[in-house]
Each structure stands twice: as C-alpha cells, then as structure tokens.
Design a protein around this motif. Structure first.
Motif, short mmCIF file in Angstrom:
data_model
loop_
_atom_site.label_atom_id
_atom_site.label_comp_id
_atom_site.label_asym_id
_atom_site.label_seq_id
_atom_site.Cartn_x
_atom_site.Cartn_y
_atom_site.Cartn_z
N HIS A 113 40.72 37.90 -4.25
CA HIS A 113 39.89 39.05 -4.58
C HIS A 113 39.32 39.71 -3.33
N ASN A 114 39.81 39.23 -2.18
CA ASN A 114 39.36 39.76 -0.91
C ASN A 114 37.93 39.35 -0.55
N ASN A 115 37.47 38.25 -1.14
CA ASN A 115 36.17 37.70 -0.76
C ASN A 115 36.38 36.78 0.43
N GLU A 116 35.41 36.80 1.35
CA GLU A 116 35.55 35.98 2.55
C GLU A 116 34.93 34.60 2.39
N PHE A 117 35.60 33.63 2.93
CA PHE A 117 35.14 32.25 2.90
C PHE A 117 35.37 31.59 4.25
N CYS A 118 34.78 30.41 4.42
CA CYS A 118 35.13 29.61 5.59
C CYS A 118 35.14 28.15 5.18
N LEU A 119 35.82 27.35 5.99
CA LEU A 119 35.76 25.90 5.79
C LEU A 119 34.46 25.42 6.43
N GLY A 120 33.70 24.63 5.70
CA GLY A 120 32.38 24.23 6.18
C GLY A 120 32.41 23.37 7.43
N PRO A 121 31.80 23.87 8.52
CA PRO A 121 31.68 23.07 9.73
C PRO A 121 30.38 22.25 9.70
N THR A 122 29.46 22.63 8.83
CA THR A 122 28.16 22.00 8.65
C THR A 122 27.59 22.67 7.40
N HIS A 123 26.52 22.11 6.83
CA HIS A 123 26.17 22.58 5.48
C HIS A 123 24.71 22.96 5.24
N GLU A 124 24.02 23.40 6.27
CA GLU A 124 22.63 23.79 6.07
C GLU A 124 22.49 24.88 5.00
N GLU A 125 23.34 25.88 5.09
CA GLU A 125 23.25 27.01 4.15
C GLU A 125 23.54 26.56 2.71
N VAL A 126 24.59 25.77 2.57
CA VAL A 126 24.99 25.36 1.23
C VAL A 126 23.91 24.50 0.57
N ILE A 127 23.38 23.57 1.34
CA ILE A 127 22.37 22.68 0.76
C ILE A 127 21.08 23.44 0.46
N THR A 128 20.72 24.36 1.34
CA THR A 128 19.49 25.13 1.12
C THR A 128 19.64 25.99 -0.13
N ASP A 129 20.81 26.55 -0.28
CA ASP A 129 21.10 27.34 -1.48
C ASP A 129 21.03 26.48 -2.73
N LEU A 130 21.51 25.25 -2.59
CA LEU A 130 21.53 24.35 -3.74
C LEU A 130 20.12 24.05 -4.24
N VAL A 131 19.19 23.83 -3.33
CA VAL A 131 17.85 23.39 -3.76
C VAL A 131 16.87 24.54 -3.97
N ARG A 132 17.18 25.72 -3.44
CA ARG A 132 16.11 26.72 -3.39
C ARG A 132 15.63 27.18 -4.74
N ASN A 133 16.47 27.11 -5.74
CA ASN A 133 16.01 27.57 -7.05
C ASN A 133 15.57 26.45 -7.97
N GLU A 134 15.84 25.24 -7.56
CA GLU A 134 15.58 24.15 -8.50
C GLU A 134 14.67 23.05 -8.00
N LEU A 135 14.39 23.06 -6.72
CA LEU A 135 13.40 22.14 -6.18
C LEU A 135 12.14 23.01 -6.05
N ARG A 136 11.19 22.83 -7.01
CA ARG A 136 10.15 23.83 -7.15
C ARG A 136 8.76 23.40 -6.71
N SER A 137 8.48 22.10 -6.83
CA SER A 137 7.10 21.67 -6.65
C SER A 137 6.92 20.65 -5.54
N TYR A 138 5.78 20.69 -4.90
CA TYR A 138 5.46 19.68 -3.89
C TYR A 138 5.51 18.28 -4.48
N LYS A 139 5.34 18.20 -5.80
CA LYS A 139 5.35 16.89 -6.45
C LYS A 139 6.72 16.22 -6.37
N GLN A 140 7.75 17.04 -6.19
CA GLN A 140 9.12 16.49 -6.11
C GLN A 140 9.49 16.04 -4.70
N LEU A 141 8.65 16.41 -3.74
CA LEU A 141 9.01 16.15 -2.35
C LEU A 141 8.45 14.81 -1.85
#
Length: 433
Positions: A113-141
RNA sequence: CGGGGCGUGGCGCAGUCUGGUUAGCGCACCAGUUUUGGGAACUGGGGGCCGGAAGUUCGAAUCUUCUCGCCCCGACCA
C-alpha cells in the motif's frame, strides 16, 4: 524400547550419528577472529550473507541456554516478557524524529500500500506506543517489560562473525517509573541483575561509565567483556574500581589521574560491549505523549529506562575469553551439552551396550548428555568433543572391558580420572552441580 | 563511504604473471576390505559450466572492460 515414538525422536538428536553438526578441520578464510573461526569449525553457525548467520542445532542450543539464564534473572527482578513486532511502522519513528535521524542503519521498505516500514534496530518507540494508552495510573508503576528478539541494523561494515552482525539477537528491556527516584531504583536493580547474568556466563567483565549527555541528561553504563579483539577501549582504576569507555571519554588517557579517586594507576584494556543500560528519563515519553495519571490527578510523562544485552554477541565474547588451541571451553551454564559419552569402538557390542546404558542413565539423572555413537575412531571423537567444548568427556573403552571402568576427562582443566562405571552418575552430578 | 585484498567441487589451496592436452592436490563425501585411546589405511567412485556478463583470440580459469559477492584497515555504530 520406548513405546513413545516421539520420545525416541527427541533422544535421537542427542546422538552424534544423527546430529546435524558439520565440523571442519580448517576454518573458512573469511573468519578472522577466533570466536568466529571456532563457531564455524564446531558446526554451530554458517554465514548466509554479510553479517547474517544461520544457527545450526548446537549454536541454537547455546543461544537458548543464554536466553534461559537471562529470562531467569529478568523474571527474578519482576520484569515481564513480551514480544514486539520486528517490522515497525515509520509513523512511530517520525514521532521521535528518528525516522530522519537514524540514517542508513535503519533498513527501510514499503508494503504493497506504499506505507513505509523498517526492521526494528531497537524498540523504544514501539514499547512506548504499546503502553501509552493502557498504562494509566501511578498505581500500576513501576512496570518493566522485556523481550528477546532478532534485531536488524544495516551496519556499513559488519565484522567478526557474531561480534558485529547486521542481524543479531538482543534482549531489550524498557522500564516505566513514576519519578526519578523510582527510576534510580529500577536502574540499580537492573545493573545488579546484569552482573548476576554475566557472572553466570562465566566471563570476566567490567561495568563502565558511558556517555551520559546525549540521551536525556541522565546516566548510562556499559558491560564490557575483556578481550583483545574488543572494539572498545576500557580505562580502569585498580584503586577504586572506576572504569570508563575511552571512545566516549576521549580525553581520558592511561596517564591521566582517576576522575573518581585521583589515583595515578589507570590502565587500558580492550572490551566487547555486551550490555548497555540507560536512564532515558522522559525523552521518549514526552515526544510520544506517553503519560500516566499521578497521585495529584495530573498527567505526567513516564520516567523511562532501557536495558540491552547482545545475546548473540555475548556468545562470541565468551568464546573469545575461553578457548585453547583445541577449541572452545564452555562453562557448564552455556555448553551445548554438559557431558559426552564416547564409545571408543562402536562395533564392539559390549562397549556399545555399556555406552548406550550410561547415556540413558545420565540422561535420567538430569544431565544434558550427548552420545557419540559414531563409527569414527576415538581420536576423531576426542577432537570433535574438544572443538565443540563439551565440559565432561566420558570414555567407554578398553578399561571397561578389563575392569568395568571408564575414563572421565574435564575440558576446562584437562584432568583425567578413571573410575568404576557405576560411580559415574554421582561423579558427573558433583561436577555439574 | 574512502583504502587494500580475495572469489577455482562442501572446506583449505595450486594453476593466472608468460593464454594451448582431459582443471589439479589435501580434507570431506559414497562403496568395499582391514582398522579403532588423540582427526586410520588401501582399493574403487561421485561431484567443477574456474562468481557473473561482455569483449580480444583459432583457442580464455589465465588478457581487457563492466558488474556482483565476501574479507580486512579506516570513518560510522540509540
């Protein structure tokens, strides 16, 4: 004998006659450093393209043992294993501007579909994206997530076999804390866990001070395995245990005074970077708007840390430190097999039976054992066992015919012991521990 | 990306400078026989379009041009 066909198949791969382990007498010319040569010769890896390798059964088994130790120590400190995608969307990388900054090392491609991707050299972005909407409270940390995964970095010059590959196996953890104090605790906990891991790998290593400025104003430390082929220079002070990477602290020379205790005994050695821990702070969480709600009811960016171990690289580093002219000398913790039972003359039915029985008994006792049931001469078997680096070699040979005794040779020390066949199991157990 | 080197059965190499029988050696592989305590011996056998393309020539592994791949030094490496 076994009623279970599957069991027989599993057992059969632990016989030299069935094992896919093509050993070589001579190292291919492409291999320059000893770890690369020995892994090729011992039938553990084969090159597929520059900096890209296949792992054969033995090589893969070693990797798995490495992973198992890392998992144990990560789980002990409460880190949880995840598995992130290897193919990552450009949109994430654009959020942190690394899509432009990372350069050619990032292997990019487009989908249909002409979307750009890369092979992950490291995963800060992916992991941050994973938690940003679902890790919500200080109580979970705090939360600490890790994965063991194939990474890809399109290095300009891959070299030294597994030491600097383009595709390599890495353990990467990412921690999310509420504040700096909590991050500091997580950071120390991870450093301690890393120390236990590298101790279990049986390597001599140093924890060195690394660059602290460029990533977000906090600290960073590298774990260096000392070896002549190391690409980094390590400066250390014997008086106060201070150590630093000179590639980063370029002004630090052996003749300088120790920045920690002002001692004048700094020395320089080479090291292989096998682990790196960072306090990322809010660098990524701010850019990616990854926040949690704190006690005061207000959103705050996570305090992040990241912690990596080059799994495939550490395997090479262990070999660089532990080998001799005959081959690899594995510690028990990483050895592809703990014990090899060698039948000196396979055609002799008495010896064959005895070897077979000892192999099954050792296996039943919990040992990770290989049976050399090949028709090769005993000399050939010795050479291969030494090359592969199996810590304990048990020979069922002429002493057995004479007096029911077998010989036990230890790869690390060269020590040879002759003992009664029936005492072998308990002796091996004490050696393996 | 700059500099250097190398591509010849699976691995290690010779042959290339100086073009000319059927491309050779060691190891590995297959069959058989004898062997079996530190990479056994003998006999017989299989496997190569000499990295690829184009050119020069009566004739190319060998000479020329282009190209691909791999390795080393350097630069680079959250």
């Amino acid at each position: 004998m076994s009623p279970n066909i599957l069991d027989d198949k599993i057992i059969s791969i632990m016989r030299v006659s069935q094992l896919y382990c093509p050993t070589l007498k001579e190292a291919p010319r492409e291999a320059e450093v000893i770890s690369h040569q020995l892994m090729l010769r011992a039938g553990m890896i084969r090159k597929s393209a520059a900096g890209i390798y296949s792992y054969l059964p033995l090589g893969y088994k070693i990797l798995r043992k490495c992973e198992a130790i890392i998992r144990e120590e990560m789980n002990v400190v409460g880190a949880q294993e995840v598995h992130l995608p290897m193919v990552t969307a450009s949109s994430l990388w654009q959020e942190t501007e690394r899509w432009d900054k990372y350069g050619k090392e990032l292997l990019r491609f487009t989908d249909r579909h002409n979307n750009e991707f890369c092979l992950g050299p490291t995963h800060e972005e992916v992991i941050t994206d994973l938690v940003r909407n679902e890790l919500r409270s200080y109580k979970q940390l705090p939360v600490n997530l890790y994965q063991i995964q194939t990474k890809f970095r399109d290095e300009t010059r891959p070299r030294f076999g597994l030491m600097r590959g383009r595709e390599f196996l890495m353990k990467d953890s990412y921690s999310f804390d509420a504040d700096e104090e909590s991050l500091a605790e997580t950071y120390i906990t991870m450093i301690e866990a890393y120390k236990r891991i590298f101790k279990r790998f049986g390597v001599e290593f140093r924890v060195v001070e690394a660059d602290s400025g460029s990533i977000g104003g906090s600290s960073s430390a590298e774990f260096m395995v000392l070896a002549d082929v190391g690409e980094d220079l390590v400066i250390e002070c014997p008086d106060c245990m201070y150590a630093a990477n000179t590639e980063i602290f370029g002004d630090l020379k052996p003749e300088s005074l120790c920045p920690s205790c002002n001692g004048a005994n700094l020395s320089e050695t080479r090291g292989i970077e096998v682990g790196h821990v960072f306090k990322l702070g809010q660098e990524y969480s701010k850019k990616m708007k990854a926040t949690f709600v704190d006690k005061d009811g207000r959103p705050k960016p996570f305090m992040m840390g990241c912690y990596g171990i080059g799994v495939s690289r550490v395997v090479a580093a262990v070999i660089e430190q532990s080998h001799d002219h005959k081959g690899i000398k594995w510690p028990f913790s990483l050895a592809p097999f703990e014990v090899v039972v060698m039948i000196s003359k396979t055609k002799d039915e008495v010896l064959y039976e005895a070897g077979e029985r000892l192999y099954k008994d050792l296996q039943a006792s919990g040992a990770d054992v290989l049976l050399d049931d090949s028709s090769d001469s005993i000399g050939f078997k010795f050479k291969d066992a030494d090359l592969i680096g199996i810590p304990i070699q048990v020979v069922v040979g002429r002493q057995f015919l004479e007096s029911q005794e077998v010989e036990i040779i230890q790869r690390l020390t060269g020590e040879k012991t002759v003992m009664s066949y029936k005492d072998v199991i308990s002796y091996v157990q004490t050696l393996v521990k």
